[in-house]
Design a protein around this motif. Structure first.
Motif, PDB file in Angstrom:
ATOM      1  N   LEU A   1      28.793  37.269  66.394  1.00 59.67           N
ATOM      2  CA  LEU A   1      29.170  37.233  64.984  1.00 59.67           C
ATOM      3  C   LEU A   1      29.188  38.652  64.419  1.00 59.67           C
ATOM      4  O   LEU A   1      28.648  39.574  65.022  1.00 59.67           O
ATOM      5  CB  LEU A   1      28.180  36.365  64.192  1.00 59.67           C
ATOM      6  CG  LEU A   1      28.166  34.876  64.545  1.00 59.67           C
ATOM      7  CD1 LEU A   1      27.165  34.136  63.679  1.00 59.67           C
ATOM      8  CD2 LEU A   1      29.550  34.267  64.412  1.00 59.67           C
ATOM      9  N   ARG A   2      29.823  38.789  63.245  1.00 61.48           N
ATOM     10  CA  ARG A   2      29.890  40.102  62.589  1.00 61.48           C
ATOM     11  C   ARG A   2      29.189  40.024  61.237  1.00 61.48           C
ATOM     12  O   ARG A   2      28.975  38.928  60.714  1.00 61.48           O
ATOM     13  CB  ARG A   2      31.360  40.502  62.430  1.00 61.48           C
ATOM     14  CG  ARG A   2      31.988  40.977  63.740  1.00 61.48           C
ATOM     15  CD  ARG A   2      33.412  41.475  63.539  1.00 61.48           C
ATOM     16  NE  ARG A   2      34.357  40.378  63.413  1.00 61.48           N
ATOM     17  CZ  ARG A   2      34.973  39.805  64.454  1.00 61.48           C
ATOM     18  NH1 ARG A   2      34.750  40.228  65.681  1.00 61.48           N
ATOM     19  NH2 ARG A   2      35.811  38.805  64.264  1.00 61.48           N
ATOM     20  N   PRO A   3      28.851  41.181  60.660  1.00 53.98           N
ATOM     21  CA  PRO A   3      28.214  41.163  59.342  1.00 53.98           C
ATOM     22  C   PRO A   3      29.074  40.370  58.354  1.00 53.98           C
ATOM     23  O   PRO A   3      30.284  40.501  58.356  1.00 53.98           O
ATOM     24  CB  PRO A   3      28.176  42.651  58.953  1.00 53.98           C
ATOM     25  CG  PRO A   3      28.229  43.393  60.250  1.00 53.98           C
ATOM     26  CD  PRO A   3      29.029  42.553  61.192  1.00 53.98           C
ATOM     27  N   GLY A   4      28.433  39.536  57.556  1.00 56.51           N
ATOM     28  CA  GLY A   4      29.184  38.704  56.606  1.00 56.51           C
ATOM     29  C   GLY A   4      29.356  37.280  57.110  1.00 56.51           C
ATOM     30  O   GLY A   4      29.511  36.343  56.331  1.00 56.51           O
ATOM     31  N   ASP A   5      29.356  37.115  58.439  1.00 63.28           N
ATOM     32  CA  ASP A   5      29.427  35.767  59.006  1.00 63.28           C
ATOM     33  C   ASP A   5      28.111  35.041  58.763  1.00 63.28           C
ATOM     34  O   ASP A   5      27.073  35.674  58.531  1.00 63.28           O
ATOM     35  CB  ASP A   5      29.675  35.824  60.529  1.00 63.28           C
ATOM     36  CG  ASP A   5      31.061  36.363  60.879  1.00 63.28           C
ATOM     37  OD1 ASP A   5      31.917  36.456  59.972  1.00 63.28           O
ATOM     38  OD2 ASP A   5      31.276  36.697  62.066  1.00 63.28           O
ATOM     39  N   ALA A   6      28.163  33.718  58.821  1.00 66.12           N
ATOM     40  CA  ALA A   6      26.943  32.936  58.587  1.00 66.12           C
ATOM     41  C   ALA A   6      26.853  31.764  59.558  1.00 66.12           C
ATOM     42  O   ALA A   6      27.843  31.364  60.168  1.00 66.12           O
ATOM     43  CB  ALA A   6      26.908  32.437  57.152  1.00 66.12           C
TER      44      ALA A   6
ATOM     45  N   TRP B   1      13.183  14.876  55.239  1.00 64.63           N
ATOM     46  CA  TRP B   1      13.267  14.379  56.616  1.00 64.63           C
ATOM     47  C   TRP B   1      14.156  15.252  57.492  1.00 64.63           C
ATOM     48  O   TRP B   1      14.011  15.310  58.698  1.00 64.63           O
ATOM     49  CB  TRP B   1      13.786  12.932  56.631  1.00 64.63           C
ATOM     50  CG  TRP B   1      12.737  11.928  56.270  1.00 64.63           C
ATOM     51  CD1 TRP B   1      11.438  12.182  55.928  1.00 64.63           C
ATOM     52  CD2 TRP B   1      12.899  10.506  56.237  1.00 64.63           C
ATOM     53  NE1 TRP B   1      10.780  11.006  55.683  1.00 64.63           N
ATOM     54  CE2 TRP B   1      11.645   9.958  55.864  1.00 64.63           C
ATOM     55  CE3 TRP B   1      13.973   9.633  56.488  1.00 64.63           C
ATOM     56  CZ2 TRP B   1      11.445   8.587  55.743  1.00 64.63           C
ATOM     57  CZ3 TRP B   1      13.778   8.272  56.367  1.00 64.63           C
ATOM     58  CH2 TRP B   1      12.518   7.753  55.989  1.00 64.63           C
ATOM     59  N   PHE B   2      15.150  15.900  56.861  1.00 62.73           N
ATOM     60  CA  PHE B   2      16.127  16.681  57.620  1.00 62.73           C
ATOM     61  C   PHE B   2      16.377  17.986  56.871  1.00 62.73           C
ATOM     62  O   PHE B   2      16.198  18.043  55.651  1.00 62.73           O
ATOM     63  CB  PHE B   2      17.435  15.877  57.750  1.00 62.73           C
ATOM     64  CG  PHE B   2      18.306  16.321  58.900  1.00 62.73           C
ATOM     65  CD1 PHE B   2      18.171  15.738  60.161  1.00 62.73           C
ATOM     66  CD2 PHE B   2      19.238  17.340  58.739  1.00 62.73           C
ATOM     67  CE1 PHE B   2      18.959  16.157  61.231  1.00 62.73           C
ATOM     68  CE2 PHE B   2      20.025  17.764  59.817  1.00 62.73           C
ATOM     69  CZ  PHE B   2      19.881  17.161  61.050  1.00 62.73           C
ATOM     70  N   GLY B   3      16.736  19.037  57.598  1.00 65.64           N
ATOM     71  CA  GLY B   3      16.975  20.324  56.965  1.00 65.64           C
ATOM     72  C   GLY B   3      18.313  20.921  57.378  1.00 65.64           C
ATOM     73  O   GLY B   3      18.707  20.826  58.541  1.00 65.64           O
ATOM     74  N   VAL B   4      19.002  21.522  56.409  1.00 64.12           N
ATOM     75  CA  VAL B   4      20.245  22.252  56.680  1.00 64.12           C
ATOM     76  C   VAL B   4      19.986  23.686  56.224  1.00 64.12           C
ATOM     77  O   VAL B   4      19.635  23.913  55.070  1.00 64.12           O
ATOM     78  CB  VAL B   4      21.424  21.612  55.918  1.00 64.12           C
ATOM     79  CG1 VAL B   4      22.663  22.488  56.014  1.00 64.12           C
ATOM     80  CG2 VAL B   4      21.715  20.207  56.450  1.00 64.12           C
ATOM     81  N   HIS B   5      20.122  24.627  57.149  1.00 58.22           N
ATOM     82  CA  HIS B   5      19.692  26.000  56.883  1.00 58.22           C
ATOM     83  C   HIS B   5      20.856  26.979  57.001  1.00 58.22           C
ATOM     84  O   HIS B   5      21.577  26.956  57.991  1.00 58.22           O
ATOM     85  CB  HIS B   5      18.608  26.418  57.887  1.00 58.22           C
ATOM     86  CG  HIS B   5      17.607  25.339  58.162  1.00 58.22           C
ATOM     87  ND1 HIS B   5      16.490  25.138  57.381  1.00 58.22           N
ATOM     88  CD2 HIS B   5      17.571  24.377  59.127  1.00 58.22           C
ATOM     89  CE1 HIS B   5      15.799  24.101  57.859  1.00 58.22           C
ATOM     90  NE2 HIS B   5      16.440  23.622  58.920  1.00 58.22           N
ATOM     91  N   LEU B   6      20.985  27.847  56.002  1.00 57.59           N
ATOM     92  CA  LEU B   6      22.011  28.892  56.051  1.00 57.59           C
ATOM     93  C   LEU B   6      21.343  30.195  56.490  1.00 57.59           C
ATOM     94  O   LEU B   6      20.373  30.633  55.875  1.00 57.59           O
ATOM     95  CB  LEU B   6      22.668  29.072  54.690  1.00 57.59           C
ATOM     96  CG  LEU B   6      23.829  30.066  54.693  1.00 57.59           C
ATOM     97  CD1 LEU B   6      25.069  29.466  55.369  1.00 57.59           C
ATOM     98  CD2 LEU B   6      24.177  30.516  53.282  1.00 57.59           C
ATOM     99  N   ALA B   7      21.877  30.767  57.562  1.00 56.36           N
ATOM    100  CA  ALA B   7      21.300  32.008  58.085  1.00 56.36           C
ATOM    101  C   ALA B   7      22.382  33.077  58.179  1.00 56.36           C
ATOM    102  O   ALA B   7      23.555  32.769  58.398  1.00 56.36           O
ATOM    103  CB  ALA B   7      20.694  31.757  59.457  1.00 56.36           C
ATOM    104  N   ARG B   8      21.957  34.316  58.009  1.00 57.87           N
ATOM    105  CA  ARG B   8      22.881  35.457  58.025  1.00 57.87           C
ATOM    106  C   ARG B   8      22.580  36.393  59.179  1.00 57.87           C
ATOM    107  O   ARG B   8      21.430  36.564  59.566  1.00 57.87           O
ATOM    108  CB  ARG B   8      22.709  36.282  56.756  1.00 57.87           C
ATOM    109  CG  ARG B   8      23.168  35.615  55.554  1.00 57.87           C
ATOM    110  CD  ARG B   8      24.458  36.214  55.059  1.00 57.87           C
ATOM    111  NE  ARG B   8      24.974  35.344  54.035  1.00 57.87           N
ATOM    112  CZ  ARG B   8      26.208  34.941  53.952  1.00 57.87           C
ATOM    113  NH1 ARG B   8      27.088  35.361  54.825  1.00 57.87           N
ATOM    114  NH2 ARG B   8      26.591  34.136  52.989  1.00 57.87           N
ATOM    115  N   VAL B   9      23.646  37.030  59.641  1.00 58.96           N
ATOM    116  CA  VAL B   9      23.518  38.032  60.698  1.00 58.96           C
ATOM    117  C   VAL B   9      22.709  39.216  60.176  1.00 58.96           C
ATOM    118  O   VAL B   9      22.899  39.622  59.043  1.00 58.96           O
ATOM    119  CB  VAL B   9      24.926  38.502  61.120  1.00 58.96           C
ATOM    120  CG1 VAL B   9      24.839  39.629  62.153  1.00 58.96           C
ATOM    121  CG2 VAL B   9      25.708  37.328  61.657  1.00 58.96           C
TER     122      VAL B   9
END
Ligand code: AVJ
Length: 320
Positions: A182-187, A312-320
């Motif tokens: 991935l590149r900077p800015g991608d998630a 019960w469930f998790g959705v996580h946004l992560a960054r480079v």
């Protein structure tokens, strides 16, 4: 006439190697990818609709409630990529929201199953005329390598608790490989099942209708079909248990009696003691601290977590 089976003996395909390896080991084990032949994939689809199997339903609810927030946080002009997309049924919710924010979009579903991808292309094409779908047939490794060839700002979806089948070390290795491509800015949008009461988790892996039992036993049926083995499915019991120390649900197949099984195509005799088990799956359950740790260890930064009301469930946004 010689059949393809007779051309090579002993058999040395992936199924043969996995069986030879895992059934000679102590304790016995079989890898969880063996679940997913045509029959097993259909059974898994059925599992996702069971009342006890809260995972799929709960993740879908999170998408329905937070799609605008998720996409706003991910940033403008995105290309969507989904690892292990299958038929991409939950992804529709995110795509619909994406097309509210931008007039056109690109979607790269990546999966090992051409059948599932075909279904995704047909379904999404009909629903969203402004979406261009470019399916990629690849396993996880190939899929991750394909990321570098996709231009533009990417949001990579790795949802459905697929990561839960990896051992912690392997999950970090996998995330690191994604990150490197991935590149900077991608998630990255990661979906994980969370630790909760075993009164909820155990039935999700041992449902009243017995679909998960059939899904588990399908690995034996598969060895019968592909390697000519003579597993008697009625002499094995489906076992689902919560391993608290390792934070994972486990599935096993337990031999109800002392018995021997023959796998002619790999010329292997396997004997079972009464009560002896074959370990077929680990499904890791996370805490937010664990998610934060695997993301950090793989070079990502956890930016936001969305959860259902019961967590019960998790959705996580992560960054480079
Ligand atoms: C597809 C890996 C998310 O671990 O819950 C379903 C597979 N195993 N029932 C899971 C599965 C038993 C599933 N994943």
């Amino acid at each position: 006439m010689a059949t393809s089976k007779q051309l090579q003996f002993p058999a040395h395909g992936a199924t043969a190697l996995a069986a030879r390896d895992g059934l000679a080991a102590s304790p016995k084990r079989l890898p969880s990818w063996l679940f997913y032949d045509e029959a097993g994939s259909a059974l898994f689809e059925q599992i996702t609709e069971l009342p006890e199997y809260y995972l799929t339903r709960t993740e879908r609810c999170i998408f329905e409630a937070y799609a605008p927030e998720i996409l706003r946080a991910a940033g403008p002009s995105l290309t969507l990529v989904e690892l292990g997309a299958g038929t991409a049924s939950k992804t529709c919710i995110l795509i619909e929201e994406l097309l509210q924010r931008q007039s056109r979009a690109l979607f790269y579903p990546i999966d090992v199953s051409p059948t599932a991808l075909h279904e995704a292309v047909n379904h999404l094409g009909r629903l969203f005329p402004n979406l261009r779908v470019n399916p990629i047939v690849a396993d996880y490794t190939g899929g991750v390598e394909a990321l570098t060839r996709i231009s533009g700002r990417k949001l990579v979806l790795y949802i459905g608790s697929s990561i839960g089948n990896f051992e912690p070390d392997d999950s970090i290795r996998m995330l690191r490989r994604i990150r490197r491509n991935l590149r900077p800015g991608d998630a990255l949008l990661l979906g994980t099942d969370m630790v909760k009461s075993q009164k909820v988790m155990v039935p999700a892996y041992d449902d009243a209708q017995g679909v998960t039992c059939e899904f588990n036993k399908n690995v034996l049926a598969r060895l019968n079909r592909e390697l000519g083995a003579d597993f008697d499915l009625d002499r094995f019991r489906h076992v689902a248990l919560w391993n608290k120390r390792c934070s994972r649900m486990e599935m096993h197949l337990e031999s109800a009696v002392a018995q021997a099984v023959f796998l002619p195509d790999i010329d292997m005799d396997v004997s079972f003691a009464a009560g002896e088990r074959i370990h077929t799956e680990n499904s890791y359950k996370y805490t937010t601290e664990m998610v934060d740790a695997i993301l950090r260890d793989s070079g990502f930064r956890l930016e936001h977590t969305w959860q259902d009301r019961q967590k019960w469930f998790g959705v996580h946004l992560a960054r480079v």
